[in-house]
Enzyme design. Structure first.
Site, PDB file in Angstrom:
ATOM      1  N   ARG A  85      -9.063   1.264   9.869  1.00  0.00           N
ATOM      2  CA  ARG A  85      -8.687  -0.221  10.187  1.00  0.00           C
ATOM      3  C   ARG A  85      -9.665  -0.962  10.980  1.00  0.00           C
ATOM      4  NH1 ARG A  85      -2.924   0.622   9.215  1.00  0.00           N
ATOM      5  NH2 ARG A  85      -2.011  -0.883  10.165  1.00  0.00           N
ATOM      6  N   LYS A  98       0.724  -1.350   0.013  1.00  0.00           N
ATOM      7  CA  LYS A  98       0.020  -0.032  -0.080  1.00  0.00           C
ATOM      8  C   LYS A  98       0.856   1.319   0.015  1.00  0.00           C
ATOM      9  CE  LYS A  98      -1.984  -0.921   4.027  1.00  0.00           C
ATOM     10  NZ  LYS A  98      -0.921  -2.112   4.298  1.00  0.00           N
ATOM     11  N   ARG A 132       0.153  -8.634  13.745  1.00  0.00           N
ATOM     12  CA  ARG A 132      -0.453  -7.628  12.715  1.00  0.00           C
ATOM     13  C   ARG A 132      -1.353  -8.254  11.579  1.00  0.00           C
ATOM     14  NH1 ARG A 132       4.638  -5.277  10.583  1.00  0.00           N
ATOM     15  NH2 ARG A 132       3.408  -4.250   9.085  1.00  0.00           N
ATOM     16  N   ARG A 138      12.131  -2.025  10.957  1.00  0.00           N
ATOM     17  CA  ARG A 138      11.017  -1.554  11.657  1.00  0.00           C
ATOM     18  C   ARG A 138      10.661  -2.582  12.979  1.00  0.00           C
ATOM     19  NH1 ARG A 138       5.660   0.221   7.741  1.00  0.00           N
ATOM     20  NH2 ARG A 138       4.568  -0.772   9.782  1.00  0.00           N
ATOM     21  N   ARG A 196      11.850  -5.911   4.504  1.00  0.00           N
ATOM     22  CA  ARG A 196      11.889  -4.475   4.408  1.00  0.00           C
ATOM     23  C   ARG A 196      12.660  -3.818   5.338  1.00  0.00           C
ATOM     24  NH1 ARG A 196       6.080  -1.845   5.380  1.00  0.00           N
ATOM     25  NH2 ARG A 196       6.334  -2.853   7.241  1.00  0.00           N
TER      26      ARG A 196
HETATM   27  P1  AP5 Z   1       4.887  -1.644   1.668  1.00  0.00           P
HETATM   28  O1  AP5 Z   1       4.422  -0.894   0.538  1.00  0.00           O
HETATM   29  O2  AP5 Z   1       5.590  -0.709   2.903  1.00  0.00           O
HETATM   30  O3  AP5 Z   1       3.696  -2.308   2.299  1.00  0.00           O
HETATM   31  P2  AP5 Z   1       2.389  -1.799   3.186  1.00  0.00           P
HETATM   32  O4  AP5 Z   1       1.114  -2.268   2.578  1.00  0.00           O
HETATM   33  O5  AP5 Z   1       2.588  -0.298   3.219  1.00  0.00           O
HETATM   34  O6  AP5 Z   1       2.836  -2.499   4.493  1.00  0.00           O
HETATM   35  P3  AP5 Z   1       2.712  -1.591   5.998  1.00  0.00           P
HETATM   36  O7  AP5 Z   1       3.366  -2.911   6.921  1.00  0.00           O
HETATM   37  O8  AP5 Z   1       3.359  -0.440   5.935  1.00  0.00           O
HETATM   38  O9  AP5 Z   1       1.235  -1.576   6.278  1.00  0.00           O
HETATM   39  P4  AP5 Z   1       0.623  -2.022   7.816  1.00  0.00           P
HETATM   40  O10 AP5 Z   1      -0.735  -1.292   7.511  1.00  0.00           O
HETATM   41  O11 AP5 Z   1       0.925  -3.036   8.628  1.00  0.00           O
HETATM   42  O12 AP5 Z   1       1.392  -0.652   8.471  1.00  0.00           O
HETATM   43  P5  AP5 Z   1       1.357   0.686   8.981  1.00  0.00           P
HETATM   44  O13 AP5 Z   1       2.328   1.647   8.853  1.00  0.00           O
HETATM   45  O14 AP5 Z   1      -0.217   1.301   8.281  1.00  0.00           O
HETATM   46  O15 AP5 Z   1       5.621  -2.734   1.288  1.00  0.00           O
HETATM   47  C1  AP5 Z   1       6.334  -4.056   2.238  1.00  0.00           C
HETATM   48  C2  AP5 Z   1       7.426  -4.378   1.504  1.00  0.00           C
HETATM   49  O16 AP5 Z   1       7.352  -4.974   0.461  1.00  0.00           O
HETATM   50  C3  AP5 Z   1       8.544  -3.188   1.286  1.00  0.00           C
HETATM   51  O17 AP5 Z   1       9.788  -3.833   1.629  1.00  0.00           O
HETATM   52  C4  AP5 Z   1       8.355  -2.897  -0.067  1.00  0.00           C
HETATM   53  O18 AP5 Z   1       9.762  -2.660  -0.755  1.00  0.00           O
HETATM   54  C5  AP5 Z   1       8.213  -4.373  -0.763  1.00  0.00           C
HETATM   55  N1  AP5 Z   1       7.069  -4.342  -2.002  1.00  0.00           N
HETATM   56  C6  AP5 Z   1       6.166  -3.411  -2.127  1.00  0.00           C
HETATM   57  N2  AP5 Z   1       5.669  -3.830  -3.277  1.00  0.00           N
HETATM   58  C7  AP5 Z   1       6.191  -4.947  -3.764  1.00  0.00           C
HETATM   59  C8  AP5 Z   1       5.980  -5.891  -5.008  1.00  0.00           C
HETATM   60  N3  AP5 Z   1       4.939  -5.607  -5.736  1.00  0.00           N
HETATM   61  N4  AP5 Z   1       7.038  -6.685  -5.105  1.00  0.00           N
HETATM   62  C9  AP5 Z   1       7.818  -6.893  -4.083  1.00  0.00           C
HETATM   63  N5  AP5 Z   1       8.062  -6.195  -2.998  1.00  0.00           N
HETATM   64  C10 AP5 Z   1       7.389  -5.364  -2.749  1.00  0.00           C
HETATM   65  O19 AP5 Z   1       0.896   0.546  10.682  1.00  0.00           O
HETATM   66  C11 AP5 Z   1       1.771   0.346  11.254  1.00  0.00           C
HETATM   67  C12 AP5 Z   1       1.226   0.332  12.745  1.00  0.00           C
HETATM   68  O20 AP5 Z   1       0.779   1.571  13.076  1.00  0.00           O
HETATM   69  C13 AP5 Z   1      -0.072  -0.570  12.830  1.00  0.00           C
HETATM   70  O21 AP5 Z   1       0.252  -2.075  13.285  1.00  0.00           O
HETATM   71  C14 AP5 Z   1      -0.854   0.181  14.127  1.00  0.00           C
HETATM   72  O22 AP5 Z   1      -0.157  -0.139  15.435  1.00  0.00           O
HETATM   73  C15 AP5 Z   1      -0.512   1.560  13.948  1.00  0.00           C
HETATM   74  N6  AP5 Z   1      -1.524   2.176  12.999  1.00  0.00           N
HETATM   75  C16 AP5 Z   1      -1.631   2.786  11.817  1.00  0.00           C
HETATM   76  N7  AP5 Z   1      -2.732   3.086  11.314  1.00  0.00           N
HETATM   77  C17 AP5 Z   1      -3.696   2.827  12.116  1.00  0.00           C
HETATM   78  C18 AP5 Z   1      -4.898   3.201  12.466  1.00  0.00           C
HETATM   79  N8  AP5 Z   1      -5.589   3.712  11.381  1.00  0.00           N
HETATM   80  N9  AP5 Z   1      -5.553   2.639  13.497  1.00  0.00           N
HETATM   81  C19 AP5 Z   1      -5.058   2.224  14.467  1.00  0.00           C
HETATM   82  N10 AP5 Z   1      -3.486   2.046  14.484  1.00  0.00           N
HETATM   83  C20 AP5 Z   1      -2.925   2.154  13.352  1.00  0.00           C
END
Ligand code: AP5
Length: 228
Positions: free
Chosen positions: A89, A14, A167, A156, A123
């Site tokens: 979420r 994403k 997660r 991370r 990552r």
């Molecule tokens: P990446 O693009 O970073 O993936 P992502 O879907 O953004 O994954 P995240 O882990 O960042 O999402 P998340 O929803 O768990 O975390 P968030 O930061 O929102 O890609 C992942 C890896 O794959 C990278 O290395 C990339 O290079 C690689 N990649 C990408 N596309 C690829 C492809 N096509 N082919 C190969 N490789 C590829 O949340 C973190 C924490 O914050 C949560 O756990 C929670 O504690 C808190 N939080 C955030 N938002 C909320 C909310 N709304 N409510 C409550 N808590 C929240």
């Protein structure tokens, strides 16, 4: 007007796709994960409260996240639209969002869970500019240093095996039901998230431009999350 929500499990890509797409559409990329990590780094009271939940891979309480996001959605930059990444979420957040603004599209990233674990384990992120790398699919040019600013890359804390498991389970229980929530409203658009980032971007383009005459895109710049 582009008011887009990205829905998808951790590691689905994403953030990678949102950074590029938001830039191309000229709308802010609002990642609640990035906003929260910035608050944690700044040691703000909100960041200190959020840190433990994030490290464990659990959701941060809704009121904290909403406090961060409401202000961004009300900012003048969001008047032309926004790309929400990582929000909502759960159902309470989806209802809170509905009370603040309508959305035009909810893109659901679909991917095999085994690919997610590998992507998250590999990552690495730049603590300075928030660029995202992957040791396998998108490695930095120099070993573990950011291509842009040469800062040592971070792993991370929530990309370690136990937090990844939590997660994925939190996603299954709390976030995945939002697909039905948005399908009922006629907003859900599934997109396959396997393949290379360029292949995923091409599928996204089709979905985002569907029924939106103003959706012109230029050539893709490199992946970079906006600095907060
Ligand atoms: P990446 O693009 O970073 O993936 P992502 O879907 O953004 O994954 P995240 O882990 O960042 O999402 P998340 O929803 O768990 O975390 P968030 O930061 O929102 O890609 C992942 C890896 O794959 C990278 O290395 C990339 O290079 C690689 N990649 C990408 N596309 C690829 C492809 N096509 N082919 C190969 N490789 C590829 O949340 C973190 C924490 O914050 C949560 O756990 C929670 O504690 C808190 N939080 C955030 N938002 C909320 C909310 N709304 N409510 C409550 N808590 C929240």
């Amino acid at each position: 007007m582009h008011r887009i929500v990205f829905l998808g499990p951790p590691g689905a890509g994403k953030g990678t796709q949102a950074a590029t797409l938001a830039k191309e559409l000229g709308i802010p990329h609002l990642s609640t994960g990035d906003l929260l990590r910035t608050a944690v780094r700044a040691r703000s009271p909100l960041g200190q409260e959020a840190e433990g939940y994030m490290r464990a891979g659990r959701l941060v309480p809704d009121d904290l996240v909403l406090r961060l996001l409401r202000e961004r959605l009300a900012a003048p930059e969001a008047a032309r639209g926004f790309l929400l990444d990582g929000f909502p979420r759960n159902r309470a957040q989806a209802e809170a969002l509905e009370a603040v603004t309508p959305v035009d599209r909810v893109v659901a990233f679909e991917i095999d869970p085994t690919i997610l674990v590998q992507r998250l384990s590999d990552r690495r992120v730049c603590p300075v500019c928030a660029a995202v790398y992957n040791l396998t699919s998108q490695p930095p040019k120099q070993d573990l240093l950011c291509d842009r600013d040469q800062a040592p890359l971070d792993h991370r804390p929530d990309d370690r095996p136990e937090a990844i498991r939590t997660r994925l389970e939190v996603y299954r229980q709390e976030t995945a039901p939002l697909e039905a929530f948005y399908r009922e409203r006629g907003l859900l658009r599934p997109v396959r998230a396997d393949g290379t980032p360029a292949e995923v971007a091409a599928r996204l383009r089709t979905v985002v431009e569907e029924g939106m005459p103003g959706a012109t895109r230029t050539t893709s710049p490199p992946t970079k999350r906006p600095s907060q």
